[in-house]
Design a protein around this motif. Structure first.
Motif, PDB file in Angstrom:
ATOM      1  N   ARG A 178      -7.220  -1.453   0.577  1.00  0.00           N
ATOM      2  CA  ARG A 178      -5.933  -0.754   0.763  1.00  0.00           C
ATOM      3  C   ARG A 178      -6.119   0.622   1.392  1.00  0.00           C
ATOM      4  O   ARG A 178      -5.459   1.580   1.010  1.00  0.00           O
TER       5      ARG A 178
ATOM      6  N   TYR B 294       4.029   6.061  -6.216  1.00  0.00           N
ATOM      7  CA  TYR B 294       3.924   5.266  -7.451  1.00  0.00           C
ATOM      8  C   TYR B 294       2.655   5.564  -8.230  1.00  0.00           C
ATOM      9  O   TYR B 294       2.502   5.132  -9.361  1.00  0.00           O
TER      10      TYR B 294
ATOM     11  N   SER C 105       1.438   4.796  -2.038  1.00  0.00           N
ATOM     12  CA  SER C 105       0.427   5.537  -2.800  1.00  0.00           C
ATOM     13  C   SER C 105       0.213   6.925  -2.183  1.00  0.00           C
ATOM     14  O   SER C 105       0.568   7.171  -1.024  1.00  0.00           O
TER      15      SER C 105
ATOM     16  N   LYS D  68      -1.057   7.969   1.379  1.00  0.00           N
ATOM     17  CA  LYS D  68      -0.317   7.474   2.542  1.00  0.00           C
ATOM     18  C   LYS D  68       1.046   8.151   2.715  1.00  0.00           C
ATOM     19  O   LYS D  68       1.805   7.813   3.620  1.00  0.00           O
TER      20      LYS D  68
ATOM     21  N   ARG E   3       0.899 -18.854  13.973  1.00  0.00           N
ATOM     22  CA  ARG E   3       0.652 -19.388  12.626  1.00  0.00           C
ATOM     23  C   ARG E   3       0.791 -20.907  12.578  1.00  0.00           C
ATOM     24  O   ARG E   3       0.084 -21.572  11.846  1.00  0.00           O
TER      25      ARG E   3
ATOM     26  N   PHE F 262       4.511  -7.053  -6.797  1.00  0.00           N
ATOM     27  CA  PHE F 262       3.454  -7.378  -7.748  1.00  0.00           C
ATOM     28  C   PHE F 262       3.917  -7.171  -9.189  1.00  0.00           C
ATOM     29  O   PHE F 262       3.137  -7.254 -10.119  1.00  0.00           O
TER      30      PHE F 262
ATOM     31  N   SER G 184       3.706   1.575   3.190  1.00  0.00           N
ATOM     32  CA  SER G 184       2.625   2.058   4.057  1.00  0.00           C
ATOM     33  C   SER G 184       1.929   0.953   4.848  1.00  0.00           C
ATOM     34  O   SER G 184       1.074   1.223   5.678  1.00  0.00           O
ATOM     35  N   GLY G 185       2.295  -0.307   4.583  1.00  0.00           N
ATOM     36  CA  GLY G 185       1.590  -1.414   5.218  1.00  0.00           C
ATOM     37  C   GLY G 185       2.143  -1.770   6.588  1.00  0.00           C
ATOM     38  O   GLY G 185       3.043  -1.108   7.127  1.00  0.00           O
ATOM     39  N   GLY G 186       1.593  -2.854   7.143  1.00  0.00           N
ATOM     40  CA  GLY G 186       2.016  -3.303   8.470  1.00  0.00           C
ATOM     41  C   GLY G 186       3.506  -3.605   8.518  1.00  0.00           C
ATOM     42  O   GLY G 186       4.220  -3.131   9.408  1.00  0.00           O
ATOM     43  N   VAL G 187       3.999  -4.372   7.554  1.00  0.00           N
ATOM     44  CA  VAL G 187       5.420  -4.729   7.557  1.00  0.00           C
ATOM     45  C   VAL G 187       6.268  -3.508   7.185  1.00  0.00           C
ATOM     46  O   VAL G 187       7.304  -3.244   7.809  1.00  0.00           O
TER      47      VAL G 187
ATOM     48  N   GLY H 288       3.736 -10.020  -1.216  1.00  0.00           N
ATOM     49  CA  GLY H 288       3.178  -9.604  -2.509  1.00  0.00           C
ATOM     50  C   GLY H 288       2.615 -10.824  -3.200  1.00  0.00           C
ATOM     51  O   GLY H 288       1.976 -11.665  -2.568  1.00  0.00           O
TER      52      GLY H 288
HETATM   53  N1  LIG Z   1       6.640 -14.274   5.291  1.00  0.00           N
HETATM   54  C1  LIG Z   1       6.222 -13.654   6.371  1.00  0.00           C
HETATM   55  O1  LIG Z   1       6.558 -14.007   7.509  1.00  0.00           O
HETATM   56  C2  LIG Z   1       5.315 -12.468   6.230  1.00  0.00           C
HETATM   57  C3  LIG Z   1       4.924 -11.779   7.378  1.00  0.00           C
HETATM   58  C4  LIG Z   1       4.103 -10.661   7.231  1.00  0.00           C
HETATM   59  C5  LIG Z   1       3.662 -10.292   5.974  1.00  0.00           C
HETATM   60  N2  LIG Z   1       4.031 -11.012   4.893  1.00  0.00           N
HETATM   61  C6  LIG Z   1       3.539 -10.620   3.556  1.00  0.00           C
HETATM   62  O2  LIG Z   1       4.002  -9.307   3.285  1.00  0.00           O
HETATM   63  C7  LIG Z   1       3.051  -8.602   2.515  1.00  0.00           C
HETATM   64  C8  LIG Z   1       2.732  -7.268   3.166  1.00  0.00           C
HETATM   65  O3  LIG Z   1       2.141  -7.506   4.417  1.00  0.00           O
HETATM   66  P1  LIG Z   1       1.505  -6.306   5.226  1.00  0.00           P
HETATM   67  O4  LIG Z   1       0.974  -6.865   6.474  1.00  0.00           O
HETATM   68  O5  LIG Z   1       2.442  -5.177   5.264  1.00  0.00           O
HETATM   69  O6  LIG Z   1       0.280  -5.952   4.253  1.00  0.00           O
HETATM   70  P2  LIG Z   1      -0.545  -4.595   4.188  1.00  0.00           P
HETATM   71  O7  LIG Z   1      -0.616  -3.999   5.538  1.00  0.00           O
HETATM   72  O8  LIG Z   1      -1.777  -4.915   3.443  1.00  0.00           O
HETATM   73  O9  LIG Z   1       0.377  -3.637   3.320  1.00  0.00           O
HETATM   74  C9  LIG Z   1       0.735  -3.904   1.994  1.00  0.00           C
HETATM   75  C10 LIG Z   1       0.989  -2.570   1.311  1.00  0.00           C
HETATM   76  O10 LIG Z   1       1.416  -2.829  -0.012  1.00  0.00           O
HETATM   77  C11 LIG Z   1       0.921  -1.798  -0.868  1.00  0.00           C
HETATM   78  N3  LIG Z   1       0.493  -2.401  -2.140  1.00  0.00           N
HETATM   79  C12 LIG Z   1       1.002  -2.100  -3.351  1.00  0.00           C
HETATM   80  N4  LIG Z   1       0.434  -2.832  -4.293  1.00  0.00           N
HETATM   81  C13 LIG Z   1      -0.471  -3.615  -3.678  1.00  0.00           C
HETATM   82  C14 LIG Z   1      -1.396  -4.584  -4.139  1.00  0.00           C
HETATM   83  N5  LIG Z   1      -1.512  -4.895  -5.441  1.00  0.00           N
HETATM   84  N6  LIG Z   1      -2.177  -5.196  -3.229  1.00  0.00           N
HETATM   85  C15 LIG Z   1      -2.076  -4.909  -1.921  1.00  0.00           C
HETATM   86  N7  LIG Z   1      -1.202  -3.996  -1.414  1.00  0.00           N
HETATM   87  C16 LIG Z   1      -0.415  -3.354  -2.299  1.00  0.00           C
HETATM   88  C17 LIG Z   1      -0.250  -1.123  -0.142  1.00  0.00           C
HETATM   89  O11 LIG Z   1       0.075   0.243   0.045  1.00  0.00           O
HETATM   90  P3  LIG Z   1      -0.311   1.396  -0.995  1.00  0.00           P
HETATM   91  O12 LIG Z   1      -1.782   1.587  -0.931  1.00  0.00           O
HETATM   92  O13 LIG Z   1       0.472   2.560  -0.506  1.00  0.00           O
HETATM   93  O14 LIG Z   1       0.124   0.895  -2.305  1.00  0.00           O
HETATM   94  C18 LIG Z   1      -0.269  -1.767   1.236  1.00  0.00           C
HETATM   95  O15 LIG Z   1      -0.254  -0.800   2.261  1.00  0.00           O
HETATM   96  C19 LIG Z   1       1.852  -9.540   2.365  1.00  0.00           C
HETATM   97  O16 LIG Z   1       1.943 -10.197   1.129  1.00  0.00           O
HETATM   98  C20 LIG Z   1       2.039 -10.526   3.492  1.00  0.00           C
HETATM   99  O17 LIG Z   1       1.418 -11.766   3.224  1.00  0.00           O
HETATM  100  C21 LIG Z   1       4.857 -12.083   4.980  1.00  0.00           C
END
Ligand SMILES: NC(=O)c1ccc[n+]([C@@H]2O[C@H](COP(=O)([O-])OP(=O)(O)OC[C@H]3O[C@@H](n4cnc5c(N)ncnc54)[C@H](OP(=O)(O)O)[C@@H]3O)[C@@H](O)[C@H]2O)c1
Length: 336
Positions: free
Chosen positions: A322, A209, A191, A194, A107, A232, A168-171, A253
């Motif tokens: 999603r 949810y 959701s 998942k 990054r 959110f 359910s997401g990457g983190v 978020g």
């Molecule tokens: N600061 C850091 O170092 C760092 C590192 C990695 C990630 N992050 C942040 O952490 C967040 C999650 O990352 P991720 O990689 O896990 O993302 P991701 O894979 O897209 O997963 C996010 C999960 O949140 C849920 N969700 C609920 N409401 C949502 C909405 N309005 N929009 C999108 N997703 C929603 C979704 O699951 P459902 O469909 O089950 O609701 C989705 O699976 C992101 O904002 C990312 O930028 C920060």
């Protein structure tokens, strides 16, 4: 050392819809490492939420970093984390040599991971344990690392109750497994579609949810920590379900929620602590810890699919829709 050859890469020349502005090109110059860098042949890179936010540039701060009207020329290759093999080393490089399998969060150099080659400063490099595959290892620098940092801030003890939102997401997929490995009871919000995947990562309790207001449904239960990767809504709502000395850690978020938690409000009651993710431990240290956990089979990256470079725009679209569960991995050796 000179490289006249060209490489394939995924680039974006404009901000907007990933399906329209993110393109595969075959004529990118292979970068040349400076004296403190190595040239890595990228084997795998992982798809992150950050990629889609950067491409859309909905937040002004992204334009400040990447370019006001369009991404600057040197920041156009997407991809924020890589696992690969060192091809050449700069003259000052110590501790790494050609052939080493390495992992890096890139990054700080504004991406460059969705390409056949990337240059990385050695301070961001971590050696990959043999027991973790390249596909697994590339999921660690951003998602696994953030989950580890978040869980450290949650200061979990065995038997603690942890709530993971965005489970359910990457983190989230890493967060659940790390918390379980530390002996916690994990409740996970996600959701409906998942539910099964999240259960399979070890969650003890699923809160869907889509079927109910998750916080309302949890009133009466007291959590030691809330790990929020999908902030959110108003973060202060969580105070109702946190113990008096509980911790809320916002990992991702809405960007403005992150700013609010970091700089503005006192959201908690009593000695509850509301925090946004901060890097209290070196990124490389956390990456090593998570890689070791994978090597020791304490956790296993959840990879929904492995794609080739040309499918990155599709993958970014899936993230926006999603429909992704866990992680998507780009394998550079897959046919294009
Ligand atoms: N600061 C850091 O170092 C760092 C590192 C990695 C990630 N992050 C942040 O952490 C967040 C999650 O990352 P991720 O990689 O896990 O993302 P991701 O894979 O897209 O997963 C996010 C999960 O949140 C849920 N969700 C609920 N409401 C949502 C909405 N309005 N929009 C999108 N997703 C929603 C979704 O699951 P459902 O469909 O089950 O609701 C989705 O699976 C992101 O904002 C990312 O930028 C920060």
């Amino acid at each position: 050392m000179k490289h006249s050859k060209l490489m394939r890469a995924i680039i974006f020349r404009d901000y907007g819809n990933p399906e329209e502005v993110v393109k595969l090109v075959k004529d990118c110059k292979i970068p040349i490492p400076n004296k403190n860098e190595v040239l890595v042949k990228v084997e795998c890179a992982s798809v992150n939420a950050a990629d889609r936010y950067i491409v859309r540039a909905n937040y002004f701060i992204i334009r400040l970093v990447f370019g006001l009207f369009r991404p600057s020329k040197n920041k156009r290759i997407l991809g924020m984390d890589i696992a690969g093999t060192i091809q050449s080393v700069g003259q000052n490089v110590k501790g790494f040599q050609v052939g080493d399998a390495v992992v890096a969060d890139i990054r700080k150099s504004f991406g460059g991971g969705y390409a056949e080659y990337a240059t990385v400063n050695t301070k961001y490099l971590v050696k990959k344990p043999e027991e973790a595959s390249f596909e697994q290892a590339c999921t660690v620098p951003i998602s696994g690392q953030a989950a580890m940092m978040g869980m450290i801030l949650c200061s979990i003890n065995p038997g603690d109750k942890v709530l993971v939102n965005g489970a359910s997401g990457g983190v989230g997929s890493f967060g659940i497994q790390i918390a379980k490995a530390q002996g916690a009871y994990v409740a996970a919000i996600c959701s409906t579609k998942k539910n099964e995947a999240v259960k399979s990562w070890g969650a003890d309790e699923i809160i869907d949810y889509k079927k109910k207001d998750s916080i309302k449904a949890l009133i009466g239960k007291e959590f030691d920590a809330v790990f929020d990767t999908a902030s959110f809504e108003y973060p202060g709502r969580y105070k109702q379900i946190l113990k008096k000395d509980g911790k809320y850690v916002l990992v991702g978020g809405d960007f403005y929620n992150m700013l609010k938690v970091k700089f503005l409000g006192r959201f908690g009651r009593g000695s509850q602590k509301f925090m946004a993710l901060t890097q209290k431990v070196e990124v490389t240290t956390n990456i090593k810890t998570v890689l070791e956990m994978i090597a020791d089979k304490k956790i296993k990256p959840s990879i929904q699919k492995v794609i080739s470079l040309k499918d990155v725009p599709d993958a970014l679209h899936s993230l926006e829709q999603r429909t992704v569960v866990g992680k998507i991995v780009v394998n550079l050796n897959k046919e294009v």
